[in-house]
Design a protein around this motif. Structure first.
Motif, PDB file in Angstrom:
ATOM      1  N   GLU A 198       0.793  -1.223   0.000  1.00 32.91           N
ATOM      2  CA  GLU A 198       0.000   0.000   0.000  1.00 32.91           C
ATOM      3  C   GLU A 198       0.828   1.278   0.000  1.00 32.91           C
ATOM      4  O   GLU A 198       0.420   2.282  -0.576  1.00 32.91           O
ATOM      5  N   ASN A 199       1.978   1.265   0.659  1.00 39.33           N
ATOM      6  CA  ASN A 199       2.825   2.452   0.604  1.00 39.33           C
ATOM      7  C   ASN A 199       3.274   2.712  -0.828  1.00 39.33           C
ATOM      8  O   ASN A 199       3.298   3.863  -1.289  1.00 39.33           O
ATOM      9  N   SER A 200       3.597   1.655  -1.534  1.00 37.28           N
ATOM     10  CA  SER A 200       3.984   1.787  -2.938  1.00 37.28           C
ATOM     11  C   SER A 200       2.816   2.295  -3.777  1.00 37.28           C
ATOM     12  O   SER A 200       2.982   3.150  -4.658  1.00 37.28           O
ATOM     13  N   ARG A 201       1.620   1.773  -3.500  1.00 39.36           N
ATOM     14  CA  ARG A 201       0.433   2.214  -4.232  1.00 39.36           C
ATOM     15  C   ARG A 201       0.164   3.702  -3.984  1.00 39.36           C
ATOM     16  O   ARG A 201      -0.042   4.475  -4.925  1.00 39.36           O
ATOM     17  N   GLN A 202       0.196   4.099  -2.726  1.00 38.08           N
ATOM     18  CA  GLN A 202      -0.077   5.504  -2.402  1.00 38.08           C
ATOM     19  C   GLN A 202       0.961   6.420  -3.050  1.00 38.08           C
ATOM     20  O   GLN A 202       0.618   7.487  -3.578  1.00 38.08           O
ATOM     21  N   SER A 203       2.204   6.001  -3.021  1.00 36.39           N
ATOM     22  CA  SER A 203       3.261   6.794  -3.643  1.00 36.39           C
ATOM     23  C   SER A 203       3.033   6.942  -5.138  1.00 36.39           C
ATOM     24  O   SER A 203       3.185   8.034  -5.700  1.00 36.39           O
ATOM     25  N   ALA A 204       2.685   5.838  -5.792  1.00 31.96           N
ATOM     26  CA  ALA A 204       2.440   5.878  -7.233  1.00 31.96           C
ATOM     27  C   ALA A 204       1.258   6.774  -7.570  1.00 31.96           C
ATOM     28  O   ALA A 204       1.271   7.513  -8.569  1.00 31.96           O
ATOM     29  N   ASP A 256      10.551   6.472   3.939  1.00 30.50           N
ATOM     30  CA  ASP A 256      10.944   7.626   4.739  1.00 30.50           C
ATOM     31  C   ASP A 256       9.975   8.793   4.589  1.00 30.50           C
ATOM     32  O   ASP A 256      10.139   9.818   5.258  1.00 30.50           O
ATOM     33  N   ALA A 257       8.982   8.663   3.703  1.00 32.16           N
ATOM     34  CA  ALA A 257       8.081   9.779   3.415  1.00 32.16           C
ATOM     35  C   ALA A 257       6.999   9.908   4.486  1.00 32.16           C
ATOM     36  O   ALA A 257       6.553   8.912   5.067  1.00 32.16           O
ATOM     37  N   ASP A 258       6.571  11.135   4.718  1.00 30.75           N
ATOM     38  CA  ASP A 258       5.479  11.420   5.649  1.00 30.75           C
ATOM     39  C   ASP A 258       4.219  11.654   4.834  1.00 30.75           C
ATOM     40  O   ASP A 258       4.060  12.688   4.199  1.00 30.75           O
ATOM     41  N   ILE A 271      10.976  12.182  -3.401  1.00 28.42           N
ATOM     42  CA  ILE A 271      10.872  10.912  -2.672  1.00 28.42           C
ATOM     43  C   ILE A 271      12.215  10.195  -2.621  1.00 28.42           C
ATOM     44  O   ILE A 271      12.599   9.630  -1.596  1.00 28.42           O
ATOM     45  N   PHE A 272      12.961  10.250  -3.742  1.00 29.09           N
ATOM     46  CA  PHE A 272      14.231   9.535  -3.818  1.00 29.09           C
ATOM     47  C   PHE A 272      15.434  10.403  -3.443  1.00 29.09           C
ATOM     48  O   PHE A 272      16.590  10.000  -3.683  1.00 29.09           O
ATOM     49  N   ALA A 273      15.208  11.568  -2.865  1.00 24.61           N
ATOM     50  CA  ALA A 273      16.307  12.483  -2.546  1.00 24.61           C
ATOM     51  C   ALA A 273      17.327  11.817  -1.632  1.00 24.61           C
ATOM     52  O   ALA A 273      16.978  11.195  -0.618  1.00 24.61           O
TER      53      ALA A 273
END
Length: 240
Positions: free
Chosen positions: A127-133, A161-163, A152-154
């Motif tokens: 789900e974190n991947s889904r939300q990010s996408a 690591d994202a909020d 995101i990839f900084a």
């Protein structure tokens, strides 16, 4: 990586069946050869040494969409080289590639009109991947896909690591220069979810088992390869 991948529900892709079956099989073989150990039971992020190769039949894997207004693509629509990038925002090797190879490709080829990158963000890790996408698509609808990707990839970070709290998303919107209310609304829209699912299903149908995976003008490159691997592949396509 130690994450346990979660596999989102898949939808049938009628367009895929027009792709020649041998070509799909070749990609599956190429990807399978990159994994030193027996194939895992579930997809994993990976980095494997692999040079771009034409398929054994001489055919290329044509997955470029070349759609005007594609929210997750950067670069000129008529660029002579198109790189399709299958990536997951929780993938450490994707972050490595984004930090070490991507900036030079953007400056050297995308900014010069020679390369178009069509990002296909997928959801190997749940789900974190889904939300990010979905947030990435929403940023793209405001012309800020690359800004979201870079944020995101900084410094080699990932979506882990994202909020993504309400306040965190508001701050992220400000950071990348998008309207926060529209950002949230677009991320929740049905057509955003459909595009993210389409990208994930496409990768699965092609036999992509690890991220990042790239297809440069129909030729696969597997893993977070050094910059010179991409430069060589792109220059060959440009006839250099």
């Amino acid at each position: 990586m130690t994450d346990t991948p979660a596999t989102p529900a898949k939808a049938k892709l009628p367009w895929f069946w027009i792709l020649p079956i041998p070509v799909a099989l070749v990609l599956g073989i190429v990807i399978g050869m990159q994994i030193a150990a027996p194939a895992p039971a579930a997809p994993v992020a990976q980095e494997s040494p692999s040079k771009p190769e034409p398929s054994a039949t001489g055919q290329r894997i044509n997955v470029e969409r070349l759609e005007a207004g594609d929210p997750t693509a950067v670069g000129a629509l008529d660029a002579p080289v198109v790189m399709v990038t299958y990536s997951d925002y929780q993938c450490g090797y994707c972050a490595k590639w984004a930090s070490e190879s991507l900036p030079a490709l953007l400056e050297k080829y995308v900014d010069g009109g020679q390369l178009r990158i069509e990002y296909r963000d997928i959801m190997f890790f749940g789900e974190n991947s889904r939300q990010s996408a979905e947030l990435a698509v929403a940023a793209g609808k405001q012309g800020k896909y690359q800004a979201f990707h870079d944020a995101i990839f900084a410094k080699g970070a990932t979506a882990k690591d994202a909020d993504y709290s309400d306040e965190g998303i508001k701050k992220l919107a400000q950071r990348i220069g998008v309207d926060a209310k529209r950002f949230v609304a677009d991320a929740a829209h049905a057509d955003t979810a459909a595009l993210v699912q389409r990208n994930h299903d496409e990768a699965s149908a092609l036999g992509v088992t690890g991220t990042p995976t790239f297809i440069v003008n129909g030729r696969p490159i597997i893993g977070a390869q050094p910059l010179d691997v991409f430069v060589q592949a792109i220059d060959e396509e440009l006839g250099r």
